[in-house]
Each structure stands twice: as structure tokens, then as C-alpha cells.
Scaffold this motif. Sequence first.
Motif, PDB file in Angstrom:
ATOM      1  N   ARG A  27      17.263   1.929  67.884  1.00 32.30           N
ATOM      2  CA  ARG A  27      17.986   1.715  69.149  1.00 32.30           C
ATOM      3  C   ARG A  27      17.081   0.963  70.098  1.00 32.30           C
ATOM      4  N   GLY A  28      17.688   0.056  70.830  1.00 32.94           N
ATOM      5  CA  GLY A  28      16.872  -0.695  71.770  1.00 32.94           C
ATOM      6  C   GLY A  28      17.697  -1.607  72.639  1.00 32.94           C
ATOM      7  N   SER A  57      25.672  -5.086  69.361  1.00 34.21           N
ATOM      8  CA  SER A  57      25.764  -4.847  70.802  1.00 34.21           C
ATOM      9  C   SER A  57      27.249  -4.884  71.137  1.00 34.21           C
ATOM     10  N   PRO A  58      27.664  -4.101  72.134  1.00 33.16           N
ATOM     11  CA  PRO A  58      29.079  -4.110  72.503  1.00 33.16           C
ATOM     12  C   PRO A  58      29.577  -5.502  72.891  1.00 33.16           C
ATOM     13  N   ALA A  59      28.693  -6.326  73.441  1.00 33.27           N
ATOM     14  CA  ALA A  59      29.103  -7.655  73.908  1.00 33.27           C
ATOM     15  C   ALA A  59      29.347  -8.635  72.759  1.00 33.27           C
ATOM     16  N   THR A  60      28.544  -8.549  71.685  1.00 38.68           N
ATOM     17  CA  THR A  60      28.644  -9.538  70.611  1.00 38.68           C
ATOM     18  C   THR A  60      29.122  -8.958  69.287  1.00 38.68           C
ATOM     19  N   GLY A  61      29.206  -7.653  69.182  1.00 38.31           N
ATOM     20  CA  GLY A  61      29.607  -7.039  67.919  1.00 38.31           C
ATOM     21  C   GLY A  61      28.470  -7.050  66.912  1.00 38.31           C
ATOM     22  N   LEU A  62      28.805  -7.096  65.640  1.00 36.77           N
ATOM     23  CA  LEU A  62      27.810  -7.110  64.565  1.00 36.77           C
ATOM     24  C   LEU A  62      27.422  -8.539  64.215  1.00 36.77           C
ATOM     25  N   THR A  63      26.128  -8.767  64.090  1.00 33.19           N
ATOM     26  CA  THR A  63      25.606 -10.049  63.635  1.00 33.19           C
ATOM     27  C   THR A  63      24.399  -9.782  62.741  1.00 33.19           C
ATOM     28  N   LEU A  64      24.045 -10.766  61.929  1.00 25.70           N
ATOM     29  CA  LEU A  64      22.859 -10.666  61.087  1.00 25.70           C
ATOM     30  C   LEU A  64      21.789 -11.576  61.670  1.00 25.70           C
ATOM     31  N   VAL A  65      20.629 -11.006  61.946  1.00 25.11           N
ATOM     32  CA  VAL A  65      19.510 -11.796  62.471  1.00 25.11           C
ATOM     33  C   VAL A  65      18.326 -11.645  61.525  1.00 25.11           C
ATOM     34  N   ILE A  67      20.880  -1.015  67.121  1.00 30.61           N
ATOM     35  CA  ILE A  67      21.984  -0.774  68.048  1.00 30.61           C
ATOM     36  C   ILE A  67      21.461  -0.977  69.457  1.00 30.61           C
ATOM     37  N   ARG A  68      22.024  -1.968  70.121  1.00 33.47           N
ATOM     38  CA  ARG A  68      21.612  -2.272  71.490  1.00 33.47           C
ATOM     39  C   ARG A  68      22.707  -1.836  72.461  1.00 33.47           C
ATOM     40  N   ASP A  69      22.288  -1.349  73.590  1.00 28.28           N
ATOM     41  CA  ASP A  69      23.225  -0.964  74.646  1.00 28.28           C
ATOM     42  C   ASP A  69      24.285   0.007  74.139  1.00 28.28           C
ATOM     43  N   GLY A  70      23.878   0.939  73.299  1.00 26.96           N
ATOM     44  CA  GLY A  70      24.832   1.867  72.700  1.00 26.96           C
ATOM     45  C   GLY A  70      25.202   3.039  73.580  1.00 26.96           C
ATOM     46  N   GLY A  71      24.529   3.210  74.692  1.00 22.63           N
ATOM     47  CA  GLY A  71      24.856   4.310  75.577  1.00 22.63           C
ATOM     48  C   GLY A  71      24.495   5.670  75.014  1.00 22.63           C
ATOM     49  N   GLY A  72      23.622   5.710  74.028  1.00 20.13           N
ATOM     50  CA  GLY A  72      23.159   6.980  73.498  1.00 20.13           C
ATOM     51  C   GLY A  72      23.975   7.546  72.356  1.00 20.13           C
TER      52      GLY A  72
END
Length: 98
Positions: free
Chosen positions: A96-97, A6-14, A26-31
Motif C-alpha cells: 500500500r502506498g 488507484s481509484p483514479a486510473t484503475g488497474l495498470t501494469l507498470v 494499492i494506492r489511495d485505497g483508504g485503508g
Amino acid sequence: MIVDFSPATGLTLVEADDFQRFKLRIRDGGGRLPDLPGIVFVDDANALVSIDAVTRLPGAPDTQAWRAGFGKMIDYAATKGWIDSVTNAIRAHVERGP
């Protein structure tokens, strides 16, 4: 296992202990697909994610047991043709979500 962006947190592993699946969310990617370090987009639905980068993401456990489980996942992915040996990357489905 999910490489989450996400643009706010960058890359993370969940869900790092889920060795049965692997995807890039990819969250909040704006398409549009973002430019991400260690990740090459093959097309809109697939990406190659650097195996080494996965182990350094925030959320990746730094234990021998986790590395062994991750190694087994990589070995299995190789039998399915999901490893790019030239770039040392694993293929991931792109989701995407929100």
C-alpha cells in the motif's frame, strides 16, 4: 512487475519488463482492500492475481518477447509454489502506498 491500482486510473501494469519481482500496489485505497476484477485477496499482505488478466492490463506489452519473458516468470513462480493452479493465478505481495 507491478500491478498498480488507484481509484483514479484503475488497474495498470507498470515496470512490465521487470520479470524478477511481482507485486500488487494499492494506492489511495483508504485503508480497505478494493474489489478488483481478476484479483482475490488471500489476506492483507497477499493476493492471487489472474495470470490471464495480467496480460490484458493497460501497460502490458503485446509482443512475443514480452509474453515469452512473462511465461518464464510464471514457470519460475510455479517452482516456488506461487501459482494457484485451480484459479490460474500468481501470488503477489500487496503493498500500500501513495
